[in-house]
Write an enzyme that holds these catalytic residues in place. Structure first.
Site, PDB file in Angstrom:
ATOM      1  N   ILE A 181       0.863  -1.192   0.000  1.00 29.04           N
ATOM      2  CA  ILE A 181       0.000   0.000   0.000  1.00 29.04           C
ATOM      3  C   ILE A 181       0.891   1.230   0.000  1.00 29.04           C
ATOM      4  O   ILE A 181       2.097   1.123   0.216  1.00 29.04           O
ATOM      5  CB  ILE A 181      -0.953   0.079   1.224  1.00 29.04           C
ATOM      6  CG1 ILE A 181      -0.136   0.194   2.521  1.00 29.04           C
ATOM      7  CG2 ILE A 181      -1.919  -1.072   1.259  1.00 29.04           C
ATOM      8  CD1 ILE A 181      -0.966   0.720   3.684  1.00 29.04           C
ATOM      9  N   THR A 279       6.031   2.898  -0.405  1.00 28.85           N
ATOM     10  CA  THR A 279       5.231   1.676  -0.279  1.00 28.85           C
ATOM     11  C   THR A 279       5.453   1.016   1.073  1.00 28.85           C
ATOM     12  O   THR A 279       6.482   1.212   1.704  1.00 28.85           O
ATOM     13  CB  THR A 279       5.605   0.645  -1.356  1.00 28.85           C
ATOM     14  OG1 THR A 279       6.952   0.207  -1.102  1.00 28.85           O
ATOM     15  CG2 THR A 279       5.514   1.233  -2.744  1.00 28.85           C
ATOM     16  N   SER A 280       4.479   0.219   1.466  1.00 33.22           N
ATOM     17  CA  SER A 280       4.583  -0.520   2.727  1.00 33.22           C
ATOM     18  C   SER A 280       3.924  -1.881   2.565  1.00 33.22           C
ATOM     19  O   SER A 280       2.908  -1.998   1.880  1.00 33.22           O
ATOM     20  CB  SER A 280       3.880   0.259   3.837  1.00 33.22           C
ATOM     21  OG  SER A 280       3.777  -0.545   4.994  1.00 33.22           O
ATOM     22  N   PRO A 281       4.474  -2.910   3.224  1.00 29.22           N
ATOM     23  CA  PRO A 281       3.811  -4.220   3.231  1.00 29.22           C
ATOM     24  C   PRO A 281       2.764  -4.288   4.345  1.00 29.22           C
ATOM     25  O   PRO A 281       2.091  -5.314   4.494  1.00 29.22           O
ATOM     26  CB  PRO A 281       4.970  -5.179   3.513  1.00 29.22           C
ATOM     27  CG  PRO A 281       5.877  -4.390   4.397  1.00 29.22           C
ATOM     28  CD  PRO A 281       5.744  -2.943   3.964  1.00 29.22           C
ATOM     29  N   ASP A 389       6.125   2.527   9.375  1.00 25.13           N
ATOM     30  CA  ASP A 389       6.711   1.189   9.393  1.00 25.13           C
ATOM     31  C   ASP A 389       7.766   1.055  10.490  1.00 25.13           C
ATOM     32  O   ASP A 389       8.291  -0.018  10.719  1.00 25.13           O
ATOM     33  CB  ASP A 389       7.366   0.868   8.036  1.00 25.13           C
ATOM     34  CG  ASP A 389       6.338   0.699   6.938  1.00 25.13           C
ATOM     35  OD1 ASP A 389       5.209   0.244   7.249  1.00 25.13           O
ATOM     36  OD2 ASP A 389       6.647   1.021   5.785  1.00 25.13           O
TER      37      ASP A 389
END
Ligand SMILES: *[C@@H]1O[C@H](CO)[C@@H](O)[C@H](O)[C@H]1NC(C)=O
Ligand SMILES: *[C@@H]1O[C@H](CO)[C@@H](O)[C@H](O)[C@H]1NC(C)=O
Ligand SMILES: *[C@@H]1O[C@H](CO)[C@@H](O)[C@H](O)[C@H]1NC(C)=O
Ligand SMILES: *[C@@H]1O[C@H](CO)[C@@H](O)[C@H](O)[C@H]1NC(C)=O
Length: 694
Positions: A181, A279-281, A389
């Site tokens: 995302i 972006t990030s997981p 994060d």
């Protein structure tokens, strides 16, 4: 006679088929290799979150380097693409690798045609960058890690070189959903509406994959690119790991290399990174740890505080980041398998590359008729605050002398007010560290960096020394594609890829619009608001040079600080074994019997893992009795094992006995090194009692 004729005819037809297949199937010569790059697995800071307190204390899976050599048979031109389980490319590592390559291969592999792309794992040991800023959290430069990483990358390239064979490449791409995302949507939304309307998502969801096959058509490897931060392992993790990307490689390689231990694979699958900046997981979004409510949208804060706003990933309920890592990895793997199966579009055309080194802090260019200069590097306050994060990692930098960080103590005197010129140039960035003006004991951030383009037929790889945000990456690929399509080098189906952070590291690159709101990524865009525009100009110039076959000046070398690099990490003076024990003794032994599903935990008396980097080796083996021989059944690179340094000369080995383990007789062998008074380092080993698994 007739028989002979028929026979000959058959042979000729078969030959023909082979030739026809050969012509369409093997356009290139390709070589692929994998090697271990795991440095010191205990007692050193981990690279990525910039948290001095995150110190490695063991190993989950080893970090690997995956090298792909592609040779144009008609010109002998070649490119080397390396994807390494590292937080980023590093000039120190790159130089050491290239030096070794030169000794072995002369000029065959050099700075122009070798690209080293980091997967951006945040779970590897630090200290391998030569610039001072990255050494603050690791308490200095750690030579052993540069040595391990560069040796490993070199080894992977040698393996690739020795495996060069006629082969072909196929390309495929597809959407991978649920794996990334945008963690700075407020920044992203600053980009013009018309531009955003061209894209479905606020992050790129496309995985692009190159499949490599040999002359028989068998898959010998693949590389794919998909943008996501490898921060599935959290900032309190202490086990070395390739995070989601390294884990994806691990699982796909396991499937393709039956009967090997991790590290022995010949079929290699790289999961490289791309425009991952924003972006990030942690795909469920950022929430406040205390209230459970979503964080404030623009600032990612909870009641004005950054420290309690966390992005939720698959591990958020349980705190199990190994599970979260595996979930994101599995999504990668299933998409990659699908793309391997469906990759039937052959890559054809020349192999080529263009490379230059540019002094970004002194780089001038014109933009819409205006003269533009980049700025002396500087970081904004938002960079110090961190992201959702891993909030607040660099917080201690804000003039706090209480952290006891010896590196920081000598540097606080160096911090000065940024010059007026830098303040003006970096506007609207509120500057916390004017790293471009900090040069004692040596430079804090790079100024001279590598700009590189690789061409594999219709595929162009922009090898970038930074974390590009989603839209920055889109602007870059679009710009390069426009130039190369116009020049007839690639066609409309050509694919331009952003690969990084590669070769060296210069933090983030946002669009000027994103920069204007100075969230983390903007605060980390170190050369000011025009950083992206400068890159667009530089990659345009390289594209033109590629198309028109122009000679590009290689540029000046960045200074080498590795000789005078400081290291404040306390050395191991001597290892002292547990009372009444000697090194290698079992302290906690196995039971006699286990059933599948159980987990074994054993402990040995062991020297500090820092004493000796066990590259291409293993701290332990789970051994299985076959006939009257003990066979190595698992090594420390296995997903279902863990190696932990507990301190005070105790190591713990954990093996989760999964359902696929055959019933039988097993034992666990440990091997390590301890230091004697006076400095001699000696090996030690020990074996548990024998046990059965049923
Ligand atoms: C893997 O190899 C083992 C023997 O080495 C064999 O029994 C097994 O069927 C193989 N599995 C696959 C998926 O090829
Ligand atoms: C890391 O932090 C998370 C969230 O606070 C927690 O649930 C988890 O147990 C911690 N992990 C370790 C290894 O300490
Ligand atoms: C770029 O422009 C600045 C100011 O206009 C000038 O001082 C500098 O020397 C120029 N740099 C180069 C490499 O030409
Ligand atoms: C930290 O220490 C330095 C040098 O000892 C001093 O100049 C500085 O004012 C201190 N900063 C704070 C916030 O105490």
């Amino acid at each position: 006679m007739l028989k002979i004729w028929i026979c000959m005819l058959l042979v000729i037809t078969q030959l023909n088929q082979i030739l026809v297949r050969g012509q369409s199937a093997t356009n290139y010569n390709v070589g692929i290799g994998i090697a271990d790059i795991t440095g010191t697995v205990a007692g050193v800071n981990m690279m990525g979150y910039a948290m001095p307190e995150q110190v490695a204390a063991g190993l989950h899976i080893r970090q690997r380097s995956r090298a792909f050599i592609i040779v144009d048979p008609s010109t002998s031109k070649r490119v080397v693409f390396v994807s390494a389980d590292l937080a980023m490319g590093s000039l120190a590592v790159r130089r050491a690798t290239l030096e070794r390559l030169k000794e072995t291969f002369g000029d065959l592999y050099n700075e122009e045609n070798v690209a080293i792309s980091g997967t951006h794992t945040h779970a590897g040991p630090a200290g391998y960058l030569q610039y001072a800023l990255y050494q603050i959290t690791s308490f200095g430069y750690i030579k052993e890690n540069t040595e391990a990483i560069s040796t490993g990358i070199y080894n992977s390239i040698v393996k690739a070189h020795n495996s060069i064979q006629p082969g072909s490449i196929f390309v495929s791409s597809g959407e991978l959903l649920g794996a990334n995302i945008n963690r700075s949507p407020f920044s992203y939304e600053q980009n013009p509406e018309g531009e955003r309307a061209q894209y479905k998502d606020n992050v790129d969801k496309e995985m692009i994959l190159l499949k490599f096959t040999n002359a028989k058509g068998d898959v010998i490897g693949s590389i794919n690119w998909f943008p996501v931060h490898p921060v599935s392992m959290m900032n309190n993790n202490t086990l070395v790991s390739g995070d989601n990307k390294g884990t994806a490689s691990y699982f796909l390689e396991r499937e393709y290399n039956n009967g090997t231990l991790p590290g022995e694979e010949t079929i290699v699958h790289a999961f490289a990174n791309s425009n991952l900046g924003d972006t990030s997981p942690n795909i469920f979004g950022p929430y406040c740890a205390d209230t459970g409510l979503p964080c404030e949208y623009k600032t990612s804060t909870c009641n004005g505080k950054k420290e309690t706003c966390f992005g939720r990933g698959y591990g958020y309920l349980t705190g199990d980041d190994i599970y979260a890592t595996r979930k994101i990895a599995e999504l990668h793997v299933s998409k990659a398998k699908e793309l391997i199966d469906t990759a039937t579009t052959p890559v054809t055309g020349s192999i080529d590359f263009k490379f230059t080194k540019v002094d970004l802090e002194n780089y001038n260019f014109t933009l819409n008729g205006n003269d533009i200069s980049l700025c002396k590097a500087a970081l904004g306050y938002s960079m110090i605050a961190g992201t959702t994060d891993g909030p607040g990692g660099f917080n201690f930098v804000q003039g706090d002398n209480s952290t006891g960080n010896p590196f920081w103590k000598i540097t606080t005197g160096v911090i000065k007010q940024p010059t007026k010129e830098t303040i003006e140039c970096q506007r609207p960035k509120p500057i916390v560290l004017a790293t471009g003006e900090m040069t004692s004991p040596y430079d804090y951030t790079p100024s001279i960096v590598e700009i590189q383009l690789l061409r594999i037929g219709n595929i162009i790889i922009c090898v970038v020394p930074a974390e590009f945000t989603t839209m920055s990456g889109r602007r870059l690929t679009k710009t390069v594609k426009n130039v190369l399509v116009k020049k007839g080098i690639i066609d409309e189906n050509g694919i331009v890829i952003v690969s990084g952070p590669s070769n060296s590291y210069t933090h983030y690159v946002t669009t000027p619009e994103e920069y204007s709101v100075q969230r983390y990524e903007g605060g980390s865009t170190i050369y000011g608001p025009n950083t992206l525009n400068a890159y667009l100009q530089l990659y345009t110039d390289l594209s033109v040079a590629l198309a028109d076959n122009l000679v590009v000046p290689i540029g000046f070398d960045a200074p080498d600080f590795t000789d005078k690099a400081l290291n404040f990490l306390p050395p191991i003076i001597v290892d002292i074994p547990t009372l009444f024990k000697k090194f290698g003794d079992v302290i906690k032994d196995v039971n006699e019997k286990y059933i599948r599903g159980e987990t074994i935990e054993v402990e040995f008396v062991g020297g500090h893992p820092k004493n000796y980097v066990q590259l291409e080796s293993s701290f332990f083996y789970v051994q299985r009795l076959e006939g009257n021989r003990w066979i190595n059944f698992k090594n420390d690179g296995d997903w279902n094992t863990k190696f932990k340094w507990l301190g005070n000369s105790v190591v713990r080995i954990i093996w989760e006995i999964t359902d696929d383990v055959q019933a039988g007789t097993y034992r666990i062998l440990y091997q390590g090194y301890h230091k004697l008074l006076g400095g001699k380092i000696v090996p030690e080993s020990g074996i548990t009692s024998i046990f059965t698994v049923s």
